[in-house]
Design a protein around this motif. Structure first.
Motif, PDB file in Angstrom:
ATOM      1  N   GLY A 146       5.359  -9.911  -5.661  1.00 32.11           N
ATOM      2  CA  GLY A 146       6.198  -9.697  -6.492  1.00 32.11           C
ATOM      3  C   GLY A 146       7.826 -10.358  -6.870  1.00 32.11           C
ATOM      4  O   GLY A 146       8.264  -9.973  -5.753  1.00 32.11           O
ATOM      5  N   PRO A 147       8.552 -10.332  -8.350  1.00 33.20           N
ATOM      6  CA  PRO A 147       9.668 -11.310  -8.104  1.00 33.20           C
ATOM      7  C   PRO A 147      11.521  -9.945  -8.127  1.00 33.20           C
ATOM      8  O   PRO A 147      11.898 -10.535  -7.085  1.00 33.20           O
ATOM      9  CB  PRO A 147       9.690 -11.713  -9.796  1.00 33.20           C
ATOM     10  N   GLN A 148      10.469  -8.818  -8.224  1.00 36.51           N
ATOM     11  CA  GLN A 148      11.362  -7.558  -7.753  1.00 36.51           C
ATOM     12  C   GLN A 148      11.525  -7.051  -6.032  1.00 36.51           C
ATOM     13  O   GLN A 148      12.576  -6.154  -5.650  1.00 36.51           O
ATOM     14  CB  GLN A 148      11.661  -6.076  -8.921  1.00 36.51           C
ATOM     15  N   ALA A 149      10.711  -7.733  -5.315  1.00 38.47           N
ATOM     16  CA  ALA A 149      10.549  -6.897  -4.269  1.00 38.47           C
ATOM     17  C   ALA A 149      11.900  -7.429  -3.797  1.00 38.47           C
ATOM     18  O   ALA A 149      11.657  -8.786  -3.384  1.00 38.47           O
ATOM     19  CB  ALA A 149       9.880  -7.195  -3.482  1.00 38.47           C
ATOM     20  N   VAL A 150      12.612  -6.755  -1.955  1.00 36.27           N
ATOM     21  CA  VAL A 150      13.059  -7.766  -0.759  1.00 36.27           C
ATOM     22  C   VAL A 150      12.298  -7.923  -0.332  1.00 36.27           C
ATOM     23  O   VAL A 150      11.212  -7.660  -0.219  1.00 36.27           O
ATOM     24  CB  VAL A 150      14.260  -6.431  -0.716  1.00 36.27           C
ATOM     25  N   LEU A 151      13.033  -9.512  -0.189  1.00 40.04           N
ATOM     26  CA  LEU A 151      11.953 -10.072   0.995  1.00 40.04           C
ATOM     27  C   LEU A 151      13.285 -11.137   1.931  1.00 40.04           C
ATOM     28  O   LEU A 151      13.790 -11.601   0.995  1.00 40.04           O
ATOM     29  CB  LEU A 151      11.166 -11.385  -0.014  1.00 40.04           C
ATOM     30  N   GLY A 152      13.002 -10.367   3.625  1.00 43.45           N
ATOM     31  CA  GLY A 152      13.193 -11.272   4.261  1.00 43.45           C
ATOM     32  C   GLY A 152      12.407 -11.969   4.982  1.00 43.45           C
ATOM     33  O   GLY A 152      11.517 -12.116   5.124  1.00 43.45           O
ATOM     34  N   ALA A 153      13.323 -13.315   5.201  1.00 41.87           N
ATOM     35  CA  ALA A 153      12.678 -13.642   5.710  1.00 41.87           C
ATOM     36  C   ALA A 153      14.045 -14.198   7.378  1.00 41.87           C
ATOM     37  O   ALA A 153      14.382 -14.533   7.417  1.00 41.87           O
ATOM     38  CB  ALA A 153      12.903 -15.571   5.325  1.00 41.87           C
ATOM     39  N   THR A 154      13.058 -15.004   8.147  1.00 45.60           N
ATOM     40  CA  THR A 154      13.595 -15.164   9.876  1.00 45.60           C
ATOM     41  C   THR A 154      13.863 -16.690  10.072  1.00 45.60           C
ATOM     42  O   THR A 154      13.238 -17.641   9.535  1.00 45.60           O
ATOM     43  CB  THR A 154      12.771 -15.054  11.169  1.00 45.60           C
ATOM     44  N   ALA A 155      14.942 -17.124  10.348  1.00 51.28           N
ATOM     45  CA  ALA A 155      15.997 -18.644  10.266  1.00 51.28           C
ATOM     46  C   ALA A 155      16.991 -18.896  11.426  1.00 51.28           C
ATOM     47  O   ALA A 155      17.044 -17.515  11.585  1.00 51.28           O
ATOM     48  CB  ALA A 155      16.376 -19.165   8.857  1.00 51.28           C
ATOM     49  N   ARG A 156      17.096 -20.205  11.992  1.00 53.25           N
ATOM     50  CA  ARG A 156      18.298 -19.794  13.392  1.00 53.25           C
ATOM     51  C   ARG A 156      18.894 -20.991  12.948  1.00 53.25           C
ATOM     52  O   ARG A 156      19.650 -21.256  13.524  1.00 53.25           O
ATOM     53  CB  ARG A 156      17.552 -19.913  14.269  1.00 53.25           C
ATOM     54  N   ALA A 186       0.754  -1.061   0.015  1.00 53.04           N
ATOM     55  CA  ALA A 186      -0.153   0.034  -0.052  1.00 53.04           C
ATOM     56  C   ALA A 186       0.880   1.360   0.352  1.00 53.04           C
ATOM     57  O   ALA A 186       0.218   1.793  -0.796  1.00 53.04           O
ATOM     58  CB  ALA A 186      -0.882  -0.073   1.444  1.00 53.04           C
ATOM     59  N   ILE A 187       1.769   1.057   0.079  1.00 51.02           N
ATOM     60  CA  ILE A 187       2.503   2.607   0.687  1.00 51.02           C
ATOM     61  C   ILE A 187       4.235   2.781  -0.258  1.00 51.02           C
ATOM     62  O   ILE A 187       4.318   3.636  -0.822  1.00 51.02           O
ATOM     63  CB  ILE A 187       3.550   2.414   1.868  1.00 51.02           C
ATOM     64  N   GLY A 188       4.217   0.984  -1.570  1.00 51.72           N
ATOM     65  CA  GLY A 188       5.112   1.413  -2.262  1.00 51.72           C
ATOM     66  C   GLY A 188       6.836   0.720  -1.742  1.00 51.72           C
ATOM     67  O   GLY A 188       7.576   1.335  -1.790  1.00 51.72           O
ATOM     68  N   ALA A 189       6.491   0.420  -0.476  1.00 55.88           N
ATOM     69  CA  ALA A 189       7.712   0.196   0.458  1.00 55.88           C
ATOM     70  C   ALA A 189       8.993  -0.865  -0.828  1.00 55.88           C
ATOM     71  O   ALA A 189       8.007  -1.817  -1.805  1.00 55.88           O
ATOM     72  CB  ALA A 189       7.841  -0.526   1.709  1.00 55.88           C
ATOM     73  N   ALA A 190      10.177  -1.581  -0.108  1.00 52.83           N
ATOM     74  CA  ALA A 190      10.845  -1.679  -1.152  1.00 52.83           C
ATOM     75  C   ALA A 190      10.656  -3.405  -1.427  1.00 52.83           C
ATOM     76  O   ALA A 190      10.600  -4.143  -2.117  1.00 52.83           O
ATOM     77  CB  ALA A 190      11.810  -1.703  -0.257  1.00 52.83           C
ATOM     78  N   GLY A 191       9.413  -3.991   0.155  1.00 59.46           N
ATOM     79  CA  GLY A 191       9.200  -4.897   0.179  1.00 59.46           C
ATOM     80  C   GLY A 191       8.645  -5.277   1.568  1.00 59.46           C
ATOM     81  O   GLY A 191       8.784  -4.595   2.520  1.00 59.46           O
ATOM     82  N   GLY A 192       9.482  -6.487   2.069  1.00 64.04           N
ATOM     83  CA  GLY A 192       8.669  -6.706   3.722  1.00 64.04           C
ATOM     84  C   GLY A 192       9.952  -8.070   3.891  1.00 64.04           C
ATOM     85  O   GLY A 192      10.866  -8.756   3.006  1.00 64.04           O
ATOM     86  N   HIS A 193       9.392  -8.070   5.453  1.00 62.36           N
ATOM     87  CA  HIS A 193      10.407  -9.264   6.097  1.00 62.36           C
ATOM     88  C   HIS A 193       8.834 -10.481   6.756  1.00 62.36           C
ATOM     89  O   HIS A 193       8.042  -9.605   7.050  1.00 62.36           O
ATOM     90  CB  HIS A 193      11.140  -8.710   6.513  1.00 62.36           C
ATOM     91  N   VAL A 194       9.258 -11.382   6.462  1.00 66.67           N
ATOM     92  CA  VAL A 194       8.201 -12.421   7.308  1.00 66.67           C
ATOM     93  C   VAL A 194       9.030 -12.864   8.113  1.00 66.67           C
ATOM     94  O   VAL A 194       9.831 -13.937   8.165  1.00 66.67           O
ATOM     95  CB  VAL A 194       7.302 -13.340   6.236  1.00 66.67           C
ATOM     96  N   GLY A 195       7.807 -13.269   9.053  1.00 66.94           N
ATOM     97  CA  GLY A 195       8.750 -14.270  10.556  1.00 66.94           C
ATOM     98  C   GLY A 195       8.140 -15.695  10.451  1.00 66.94           C
ATOM     99  O   GLY A 195       7.331 -15.948   9.514  1.00 66.94           O
ATOM    100  N   ALA A 196       8.900 -16.561  11.232  1.00 71.83           N
ATOM    101  CA  ALA A 196       8.010 -18.106  11.698  1.00 71.83           C
ATOM    102  C   ALA A 196       6.461 -18.242  11.604  1.00 71.83           C
ATOM    103  O   ALA A 196       5.884 -19.434  10.969  1.00 71.83           O
ATOM    104  CB  ALA A 196       8.793 -18.488  13.047  1.00 71.83           C
ATOM    105  N   HIS A 197       5.426 -17.311  11.875  1.00 70.16           N
ATOM    106  CA  HIS A 197       4.398 -17.401  12.395  1.00 70.16           C
ATOM    107  C   HIS A 197       3.622 -16.354  11.472  1.00 70.16           C
ATOM    108  O   HIS A 197       2.101 -16.030  11.141  1.00 70.16           O
ATOM    109  CB  HIS A 197       4.128 -16.582  13.880  1.00 70.16           C
ATOM    110  N   ASP A 198       4.249 -15.416  10.720  1.00 72.61           N
ATOM    111  CA  ASP A 198       3.195 -15.384   9.441  1.00 72.61           C
ATOM    112  C   ASP A 198       3.694 -15.671   8.049  1.00 72.61           C
ATOM    113  O   ASP A 198       3.658 -17.049   8.243  1.00 72.61           O
ATOM    114  CB  ASP A 198       4.601 -14.091   8.915  1.00 72.61           C
TER     115      ASP A 198
END
Length: 207
Positions: free
Chosen positions: A101-111, A78-90
């Motif tokens: 989408g394919p071009q966005a920055v996507l972070g994920a949580t891992a340990r 909605a705001i046009g951010a570069a991407g997002g980050h998802v955690g274990a419960h997202d």
């Protein structure tokens, strides 16, 4: 996809904290080297998250700093951010990638290596790995993995690893030595008397 900065600032919206003031100070030092992850409490409404994320994005834009939204990917869109980050419960990483989408920055949580490899295979651009040390900024976290745990994940994947959890200026060198590409901080900046000075110290440790 924008190049990823090494210093990630996660917004601290707990009572008594001033996330936008801290962000302004950090941006003045780090500029385009800063990645800002907009994180709000579970109790915050989508409208509150949207309003904060929009203000963060507006502050980041002149510096060409990267703005991401944690957990609430519809707000990121909605705001046009570069991407997002998802955690274990997202959302699962593959579903998050479809949303952004394919071009966005996507972070994920891992340990640990197995979940780290799975997240990268599903489309993660980078991994937030931890908690590296004990931290009070988020409840219900598992035991810290330390630099040794970070090193194991770094050896298993070919994307940037961002160490998170109890990160301080003094702990950055050991995390970098373990192979971390960068670090994510909350309290180290949000509780600092001089966040600009601490930002400069963190950047020196990351260089």
């Amino acid at each position: 996809m924008p190049s990823l900065g090494r210093l990630h600032l996660i917004t601290d919206t707990r009572p008594g904290r001033h996330p936008l003031a801290v962000l302004r100070a950090a941006l003045g030092v780090a500029g385009s080297d800063l990645v800002v992850q907009v994180r709000v409490t579970d109790e915050a409404t989508d409208r509150e998250a949207y309003d904060l994320a929009g203000r963060v994005l507006a502050l980041c834009a002149p510096y060409r700093a990267t703005c991401l939204v944690n957990d609430r990917l519809h707000v990121a869109l909605a705001i046009g951010a570069a991407g997002g980050h998802v955690g274990a419960h997202d959302l699962p990483v593959d579903a998050a990638r479809r949303v952004l989408g394919p071009q966005a920055v996507l972070g994920a949580t891992a340990r640990e290596p197995v979940t780290a490899r799975s997240a990268v295979a599903a489309g993660a651009s980078y991994l937030g790995v931890g908690p590296c040390h004990h931290t009070s900024t988020k409840d219900g976290l598992p035991d810290p993995i330390g630099p040794t745990g970070v090193r194991a994940v770094v050896a298993a994947v070919d994307v940037p690893v961002i160490a998170i959890g109890g990160v301080t200026v003094a702990r950055v060198p050991a995390l970098r030595a373990a192979g971390a590409y960068g670090v994510a901080v909350v309290g180290e900046l949000s509780a600092a008397a001089d966040p600009a000075r601490v930002t400069a110290e963190l950047l020196r440790g990351l260089s």
